[in-house]
Structure formats: C-alpha cells, structure tokens
Scaffold this motif. Structure first.
Motif, PDB file in Angstrom:
ATOM      1  N   ASP A 189       0.829  -1.211   0.000  1.00 30.33           N
ATOM      2  CA  ASP A 189       0.000   0.000   0.000  1.00 30.33           C
ATOM      3  C   ASP A 189       0.861   1.257   0.000  1.00 30.33           C
ATOM      4  OD1 ASP A 189       1.048  -0.396   2.473  1.00 30.33           O
ATOM      5  OD2 ASP A 189      -0.767   0.126   3.580  1.00 30.33           O
ATOM      6  N   PHE A 190       1.886   1.267  -0.857  1.00 29.90           N
ATOM      7  CA  PHE A 190       2.797   2.412  -0.873  1.00 29.90           C
ATOM      8  C   PHE A 190       2.095   3.662  -1.408  1.00 29.90           C
ATOM      9  CE2 PHE A 190       5.950   4.967  -3.239  1.00 29.90           C
ATOM     10  CZ  PHE A 190       6.654   5.430  -2.157  1.00 29.90           C
ATOM     11  N   MET A 191       1.410   3.539  -2.552  1.00 31.23           N
ATOM     12  CA  MET A 191       0.748   4.692  -3.141  1.00 31.23           C
ATOM     13  C   MET A 191      -0.643   4.908  -2.549  1.00 31.23           C
ATOM     14  SD  MET A 191       2.766   6.253  -5.133  1.00 31.23           S
ATOM     15  CE  MET A 191       1.584   7.309  -5.951  1.00 31.23           C
ATOM     16  N   PHE A 192      -1.469   3.870  -2.512  1.00 35.55           N
ATOM     17  CA  PHE A 192      -2.828   3.980  -2.024  1.00 35.55           C
ATOM     18  C   PHE A 192      -2.997   3.131  -0.770  1.00 35.55           C
ATOM     19  CE2 PHE A 192      -3.199   4.968  -6.524  1.00 35.55           C
ATOM     20  CZ  PHE A 192      -3.986   6.107  -6.491  1.00 35.55           C
ATOM     21  N   ARG A 193      -3.774   3.658   0.163  1.00 35.62           N
ATOM     22  CA  ARG A 193      -4.108   2.931   1.381  1.00 35.62           C
ATOM     23  C   ARG A 193      -5.622   2.807   1.478  1.00 35.62           C
ATOM     24  NH1 ARG A 193      -1.285   4.992   6.680  1.00 35.62           N
ATOM     25  NH2 ARG A 193       0.488   4.262   5.420  1.00 35.62           N
ATOM     26  N   ASN A 194      -6.088   1.622   1.766  1.00 36.03           N
ATOM     27  CA  ASN A 194      -7.512   1.344   1.841  1.00 36.03           C
ATOM     28  C   ASN A 194      -7.952   1.380   3.300  1.00 36.03           C
ATOM     29  OD1 ASN A 194     -10.091   0.678   1.224  1.00 36.03           O
ATOM     30  ND2 ASN A 194      -9.687  -1.421   0.607  1.00 36.03           N
ATOM     31  N   CYS A 195      -8.873   2.287   3.627  1.00 35.87           N
ATOM     32  CA  CYS A 195      -9.372   2.392   4.994  1.00 35.87           C
ATOM     33  C   CYS A 195     -10.234   1.176   5.308  1.00 35.87           C
ATOM     34  CB  CYS A 195     -10.178   3.683   5.176  1.00 35.87           C
ATOM     35  SG  CYS A 195     -10.799   3.925   6.847  1.00 35.87           S
ATOM     36  N   LYS A 196      -9.958   0.519   6.422  1.00 37.18           N
ATOM     37  CA  LYS A 196     -10.671  -0.693   6.780  1.00 37.18           C
ATOM     38  C   LYS A 196     -12.087  -0.415   7.261  1.00 37.18           C
ATOM     39  CE  LYS A 196      -6.477  -3.184   8.083  1.00 37.18           C
ATOM     40  NZ  LYS A 196      -5.756  -3.906   9.171  1.00 37.18           N
ATOM     41  N   ILE A 197     -12.376   0.811   7.666  1.00 33.15           N
ATOM     42  CA  ILE A 197     -13.699   1.140   8.208  1.00 33.15           C
ATOM     43  C   ILE A 197     -14.625   1.671   7.122  1.00 33.15           C
ATOM     44  CG2 ILE A 197     -14.937   2.574   9.871  1.00 33.15           C
ATOM     45  CD1 ILE A 197     -12.444   2.525  11.605  1.00 33.15           C
ATOM     46  N   CYS A 198     -14.197   2.722   6.419  1.00 33.83           N
ATOM     47  CA  CYS A 198     -15.065   3.325   5.408  1.00 33.83           C
ATOM     48  C   CYS A 198     -14.819   2.782   4.012  1.00 33.83           C
ATOM     49  CB  CYS A 198     -14.896   4.842   5.400  1.00 33.83           C
ATOM     50  SG  CYS A 198     -13.256   5.411   4.879  1.00 33.83           S
ATOM     51  N   GLY A 199     -13.681   2.088   3.790  1.00 36.99           N
ATOM     52  CA  GLY A 199     -13.405   1.489   2.491  1.00 36.99           C
ATOM     53  C   GLY A 199     -12.864   2.440   1.445  1.00 36.99           C
ATOM     54  N   MET A 200     -12.554   3.677   1.806  1.00 39.32           N
ATOM     55  CA  MET A 200     -12.055   4.650   0.838  1.00 39.32           C
ATOM     56  C   MET A 200     -10.561   4.470   0.646  1.00 39.32           C
ATOM     57  SD  MET A 200     -12.338   8.805   0.933  1.00 39.32           S
ATOM     58  CE  MET A 200     -11.617   9.794  -0.384  1.00 39.32           C
ATOM     59  N   LYS A 201     -10.092   4.607  -0.602  1.00 37.93           N
ATOM     60  CA  LYS A 201      -8.672   4.565  -0.918  1.00 37.93           C
ATOM     61  C   LYS A 201      -8.133   5.990  -0.992  1.00 37.93           C
ATOM     62  CE  LYS A 201      -8.535   0.175  -3.423  1.00 37.93           C
ATOM     63  NZ  LYS A 201      -8.164  -0.502  -4.680  1.00 37.93           N
ATOM     64  N   PHE A 202      -6.995   6.231  -0.331  1.00 38.96           N
ATOM     65  CA  PHE A 202      -6.396   7.557  -0.321  1.00 38.96           C
ATOM     66  C   PHE A 202      -4.888   7.410  -0.277  1.00 38.96           C
ATOM     67  CE2 PHE A 202      -6.733   6.245   4.004  1.00 38.96           C
ATOM     68  CZ  PHE A 202      -5.655   6.797   4.655  1.00 38.96           C
ATOM     69  N   VAL A 203      -4.214   8.507  -0.602  1.00 36.15           N
ATOM     70  CA  VAL A 203      -2.757   8.542  -0.611  1.00 36.15           C
ATOM     71  C   VAL A 203      -2.279   9.181   0.683  1.00 36.15           C
ATOM     72  CG1 VAL A 203      -0.709   9.387  -1.808  1.00 36.15           C
ATOM     73  CG2 VAL A 203      -2.732   8.738  -3.114  1.00 36.15           C
ATOM     74  N   PRO A 204      -1.631   8.448   1.570  1.00 36.43           N
ATOM     75  CA  PRO A 204      -1.135   9.059   2.814  1.00 36.43           C
ATOM     76  C   PRO A 204      -0.019  10.045   2.533  1.00 36.43           C
ATOM     77  CG  PRO A 204      -0.358   6.794   2.603  1.00 36.43           C
ATOM     78  CD  PRO A 204      -1.322   7.004   1.486  1.00 36.43           C
ATOM     79  N   GLY A 205      -0.075  11.178   3.191  1.00 34.79           N
ATOM     80  CA  GLY A 205       0.903  12.242   2.983  1.00 34.79           C
ATOM     81  C   GLY A 205       0.398  13.354   2.095  1.00 34.79           C
ATOM     82  N   ASP A 206      -0.605  13.069   1.267  1.00 37.19           N
ATOM     83  CA  ASP A 206      -1.193  14.096   0.408  1.00 37.19           C
ATOM     84  C   ASP A 206      -2.266  14.839   1.213  1.00 37.19           C
ATOM     85  OD1 ASP A 206      -2.195  15.678  -1.558  1.00 37.19           O
ATOM     86  OD2 ASP A 206      -2.580  14.070  -2.997  1.00 37.19           O
ATOM     87  N   GLU A 207      -2.104  16.158   1.367  1.00 31.38           N
ATOM     88  CA  GLU A 207      -3.008  16.923   2.219  1.00 31.38           C
ATOM     89  C   GLU A 207      -4.437  16.902   1.689  1.00 31.38           C
ATOM     90  OE1 GLU A 207      -1.463  20.811   2.680  1.00 31.38           O
ATOM     91  OE2 GLU A 207       0.327  20.172   3.791  1.00 31.38           O
ATOM     92  N   ASP A 208      -4.614  17.095   0.382  1.00 25.63           N
ATOM     93  CA  ASP A 208      -5.960  17.100  -0.190  1.00 25.63           C
ATOM     94  C   ASP A 208      -6.614  15.730  -0.056  1.00 25.63           C
ATOM     95  OD1 ASP A 208      -5.582  19.727  -0.864  1.00 25.63           O
ATOM     96  OD2 ASP A 208      -4.910  19.276  -2.910  1.00 25.63           O
ATOM     97  N   ASP A 209      -5.848  14.683  -0.308  1.00 26.68           N
ATOM     98  CA  ASP A 209      -6.389  13.331  -0.222  1.00 26.68           C
ATOM     99  C   ASP A 209      -6.749  12.978   1.220  1.00 26.68           C
ATOM    100  OD1 ASP A 209      -7.053  11.743  -2.341  1.00 26.68           O
ATOM    101  OD2 ASP A 209      -5.517  10.243  -1.942  1.00 26.68           O
TER     102      ASP A 209
END
Length: 347
Positions: free
Chosen positions: A93-113
């Motif tokens: 999950d280097f680029m995208f991380r999948n939230c285990k609760i809400c299921g949304m994929k986001f990029v950690p470290g990106d402020e907007d994401d």
C-alpha cells in the motif's frame, strides 16, 4: 524682409532661464573676441530645486522602501526543502491505502487526499451532515437520545430528494447499488446531533412468505459444560509451581456470535403466500450509532405511519431477503424466527 532665425523658437516661459541664456550668449561673445583657445570651455549647470517633501510623501516613500526590503528578504530567506516523506520498501500500500472502516482509498501524505478521506470517514461513521428543513415531516421524536424520525416521499422538494440520494449512495457501499430506492418508496431518516444516523426504505407490497425457522437450535444453549468447569490457575512440576494467567471472555459477545451462526445459511420460506402491506426494502445505521436502538425507532415509526389511519403489528412488517444482521434485527423486532420475507422483483 526675412525674419530672423530666433523668431522660429518659442521663448522660455521662466524669466530666470531667459536671463541665464542671455548671460551665456554674452560670455560666448566675449570669448570669441578674446580668441583664447587654451582655456577649457565652461559648461553651465542649469537646474531647479525640488519642492520640500511633506510628511505624507515621506510616509509613502518609506512604505515603498519597506515593501522592497520585505520582498528582498522573502526571496533571500526562501530555501528549498528536500525532506523525504515516504520510503519505498516494497510495501503493497505504498501509493494507495484502503481504509478498513469506510473502504475509501487515499494517498497518505497528500493533504488534499487526507482531507477528503477525513470528511468521508466522518460522514460514513457518524452520518451525513443535516442542518434541518423548515417543512419537515416529523413522525416521531426521542428526547432521551435527542433524535427524531422524518419522512421523505417522492413528491417532496428537490432538496429533500437530493439529501435522500446522498444517503442512499452511502448505503449502497454495504448493501449493493442499483436496487435500494425507487419512486414509490417512502424513506425514513433518523436525525441525531445534526447528522443522518440511520435510514429505512419502505415500499407497498401485496404478499409475503413466512420464513421457516431452523430445526437445529444448538445455539440456544448459552453455557456449555466446558465453560462451567473451573481449572486450577496453578501448574506444578514437582517442587516447581507456575501461576497461570486467566483471561475471562465476555459471555454476551459469545452468545451473540452463536445466535448469528444459528441464522446463517439459505433462506427457506413456506410455499403459501400471506397478504402483506408494508415491505422493508432496506435499513441501514451508521457504524457509530449501532447497538443504540436506532433501527428499532425507525421500524416503530414505519409501523405507525406507513398506512394512513392504520397501525400495523410488529409481525406484519415484511423484510426483503435480509442479511445476517437483518435476520437478527427482524427476529428481535417480530419476536419470532418465522418472520415475513418478500422478494423485491415480485412487487
């Protein structure tokens, strides 16, 4: 008579400059008479003094100079930062991380994401924000939980329908998309702390089928003999003894798991249909508001207000192919395992 060449030039408006020009002309004529070529020519300096500065002009000049200095400081103090925020060590999950609760994929470290994920995560766990409407159709209120149940129908204002569609999209993440809502449905929203904590979608039906309960009810036994045994907390090996650490399990959690396992499997109904009026097409509660009787309040409001002038019984509500959690809710609400079930495609 031909005019002189001096007449083609306009005289200077200031008399001081005219006098200086005549003096210069006279000095040149004297030099020409003397014919002293060894002396260097004199260059006259003609200037006018500037008017004295006022306080307002000085303040303006000081402000311009300060701005220039500030701009220079900003440019000089600006340094590049070469900080490394991520280390690529082959993680999945280097680029995208999948939230285990809400299921949304986001990029950690990106402020907007991360900001978008934070807003969506809060809407999913606590409910979509709801400021309220002027002409709400309030069905029931609960002072203990500071909540209320409102009804939304297809002929309501577009703003009401838009809010319902927003909630339906959140429900489709868990229940599947494309089947929950249509124009003949009545939507009940549970509002708590200015958020939509739960949603129930009901529709009119004509028939339903009664569920056949499982014959093997092994899960009704709450305590087994193995759980009743008391084991000694001390282990002895000759003259050496060890104290065993005992961890107690929550019996209510185990009973809930056993009851859930008892309702797993295929849904088997009776062949003969029975008349029914109200069908619970879908019901959903936000994760942070579960186990707080929100679904029960929604069912009670539906039972009392779905048919005008008629209050239905608990067992007269039919459920559409419920999930495992839906079976537990229907069994608890109807107080029987043989509750009514209907298919959505037969409506």
């Amino acid at each position: 008579m031909q005019s002189k060449i001096n007449s083609f030039f306009k005289p200077n408006s200031s008399p001081a400059l005219q006098n200086q020009a005549t003096d210069l002309f006279d000095s040149r004529s004297d030099e020409e008479e003397g014919e002293d070529f060894t002396r260097e020519p004199e260059v006259p300096i003609i200037y006018t003094r500037r008017p004295p500065k006022t306080e307002s002009m000085e303040n303006d000049d000081d402000g311009i100079e300060e701005k220039k200095i500030m701009n220079c400081k900003r440019v000089l103090n600006k340094k590049r930062k070469y900080a490394q925020f991520h280390l690529d060590l082959g993680q999945s999950d280097f680029m995208f991380r999948n939230c285990k609760i809400c299921g949304m994929k986001f990029v950690p470290g990106d402020e907007d994401d991360e900001r978008l994920h934070k807003e969506f995560h809060k809407s999913y766990t606590h409910g979509i924000g709801f400021k309220g409407w002027r002409n709400e159709r309030v069905i029931d209120t609960h002072s203990s939980q500071n909540g209320r149940v409102i009804l939304v129908q297809n002929d309501d204002l577009p703003a009401h329908i838009k809010k319902v569609e927003e909630v339906i999209k959140m429900m489709e993440m868990e229940l599947g998309d494309g089947w929950i809502f249509h124009k003949d449905c009545k939507v009940y929203l549970y509002i708590s702390s200015h958020r939509v904590a739960g949603c129930l979608v009901a529709e009119p039906i004509k028939k339903a089928y009664r569920l056949i309960s499982n014959s093997d009810e092994k899960a009704d036994v709450s305590m087994t003999k193995k759980e009743g045994k008391l084991t000694s907390p001390t282990l002895r090996f000759g003259s050496i003894s060890f104290q065993r650490e005992i961890s107690r399990k929550n019996p209510s959690t185990k009973n809930e798991r056993e009851s859930e396992n008892a309702l797993l499997g295929a849904i088997i109904c009776e062949k003969d249909a029975v008349p029914a009026v109200c069908g619970i097409r879908a019901i959903w509660v936000t994760p942070s508001n579960r186990r707080k009787h929100v679904a029960t309040h929604l069912l009670e409001a539906t039972r009392k207000s779905f048919c005008s002038g008629l209050i239905l019984e608990n067992g007269q509500l039919a459920f559409s192919q419920p999930t495992n959690a839906g079976k537990l809710l229907a069994t608890s609400y109807a107080n029987t395992k043989s509750f009514l079930i209907y298919t959505t495609n037969s409506v």
